[in-house]
Design a protein around this motif. Structure first.
Motif, PDB file in Angstrom:
ATOM      1  N   GLU A   9       0.829  -1.198   0.000  1.00  0.00           N
ATOM      2  CA  GLU A   9       0.000   0.000   0.000  1.00  0.00           C
ATOM      3  C   GLU A   9       0.869   1.257   0.000  1.00  0.00           C
ATOM      4  O   GLU A   9       1.909   1.307   0.656  1.00  0.00           O
ATOM      5  N   ILE A  10       0.425   2.267  -0.733  1.00  0.00           N
ATOM      6  CA  ILE A  10       1.156   3.525  -0.837  1.00  0.00           C
ATOM      7  C   ILE A  10       0.222   4.654  -0.411  1.00  0.00           C
ATOM      8  O   ILE A  10      -0.907   4.761  -0.902  1.00  0.00           O
ATOM      9  N   ALA A  90      -2.226  -2.296  -2.202  1.00  0.00           N
ATOM     10  CA  ALA A  90      -1.145  -3.182  -2.669  1.00  0.00           C
ATOM     11  C   ALA A  90      -1.556  -3.730  -4.028  1.00  0.00           C
ATOM     12  O   ALA A  90      -2.690  -4.185  -4.211  1.00  0.00           O
ATOM     13  N   GLN A  91      -0.636  -3.643  -4.994  1.00  0.00           N
ATOM     14  CA  GLN A  91      -0.943  -4.079  -6.355  1.00  0.00           C
ATOM     15  C   GLN A  91       0.323  -4.583  -7.036  1.00  0.00           C
ATOM     16  O   GLN A  91       1.431  -4.323  -6.588  1.00  0.00           O
ATOM     17  N   ARG A  92       0.108  -5.233  -8.182  1.00  0.00           N
ATOM     18  CA  ARG A  92       1.217  -5.704  -9.011  1.00  0.00           C
ATOM     19  C   ARG A  92       1.226  -4.868 -10.291  1.00  0.00           C
ATOM     20  O   ARG A  92       0.183  -4.608 -10.885  1.00  0.00           O
ATOM     21  N   TYR A  93       2.422  -4.472 -10.699  1.00  0.00           N
ATOM     22  CA  TYR A  93       2.580  -3.576 -11.843  1.00  0.00           C
ATOM     23  C   TYR A  93       3.568  -4.136 -12.858  1.00  0.00           C
ATOM     24  O   TYR A  93       4.557  -4.769 -12.490  1.00  0.00           O
ATOM     25  N   THR A 149      -1.043  -1.278 -13.685  1.00  0.00           N
ATOM     26  CA  THR A 149      -1.554  -2.316 -12.814  1.00  0.00           C
ATOM     27  C   THR A 149      -1.988  -3.519 -13.655  1.00  0.00           C
ATOM     28  O   THR A 149      -2.699  -3.369 -14.652  1.00  0.00           O
ATOM     29  N   ILE A 150      -1.523  -4.700 -13.240  1.00  0.00           N
ATOM     30  CA  ILE A 150      -1.782  -5.913 -14.021  1.00  0.00           C
ATOM     31  C   ILE A 150      -2.291  -7.060 -13.154  1.00  0.00           C
ATOM     32  O   ILE A 150      -2.197  -7.041 -11.934  1.00  0.00           O
TER      33      ILE A 150
END
Length: 151
Positions: A9-10, A90-93, A149-150
């Motif tokens: 998380e940002i 929180a994510q995947r890029y 984001t993927i």
């Protein structure tokens, strides 16, 4: 070179830019300059030499429409007047670096999107996408990580 990054998380604080689509290329650098001049007003900044741009490609609500020019903070505290907060989950890029004119950034995005598709990933158009600016002082010579984001 394109790579995959998993980010936690940002928390961001900064300026929201909201204008007609063809004006963003002019308005984002103005907001970036303004944020640079006011970054000292923001508490708990993690790295004042990086600016984060955030946007949702296919925003479904007015709250998500626009572009945010921000700095990352460890915690929200005493948000300066006329600034906003934004929490990116929180994510995947998929990430690629762009160096050069902001007018050529679409070419780099095209390469990133081709890489995503060619490697079997799917872009998440309704999630937050990031741009991490390492150098933004001259719109003709920016250095930025483009983070799509993927899934």
């Amino acid at each position: 070179m394109t790579e995959i990054k998993q980010c936690s998380e940002i928390k961001l604080v900064g300026i929201r830019v909201f204008c007609p689509g063809n004006e963003y290329i002019e308005e984002i650098p103005k907001a970036s300059k303004q944020l640079s001049e006011r970054v000292h007003e923001i508490k708990n900044v993690l790295n004042p030499s990086l600016q984060h741009g955030a946007f949702v490609v296919d925003s479904c609500s007015d709250e998500e429409d626009g572009y945010w020019v921000c700095v990352e903070v460890s915690d929200y505290e005493d948000i300066p007047e006329n600034m906003v907060t934004l929490r990116i989950p929180a994510q995947r890029y998929a990430v690629i670096r762009h160096k050069g004119s902001n007018e050529k950034i679409r070419d780099t995005y095209s390469k990133l999107h081709q890489w995503i598709e060619g490697n079997g990933y799917r872009r998440l158009m309704d999630q937050w996408h990031l741009e991490v600016f390492h150098d933004w002082s001259n719109p003709k010579e920016i250095e930025v990580e483009l983070m799509d984001t993927i899934m």
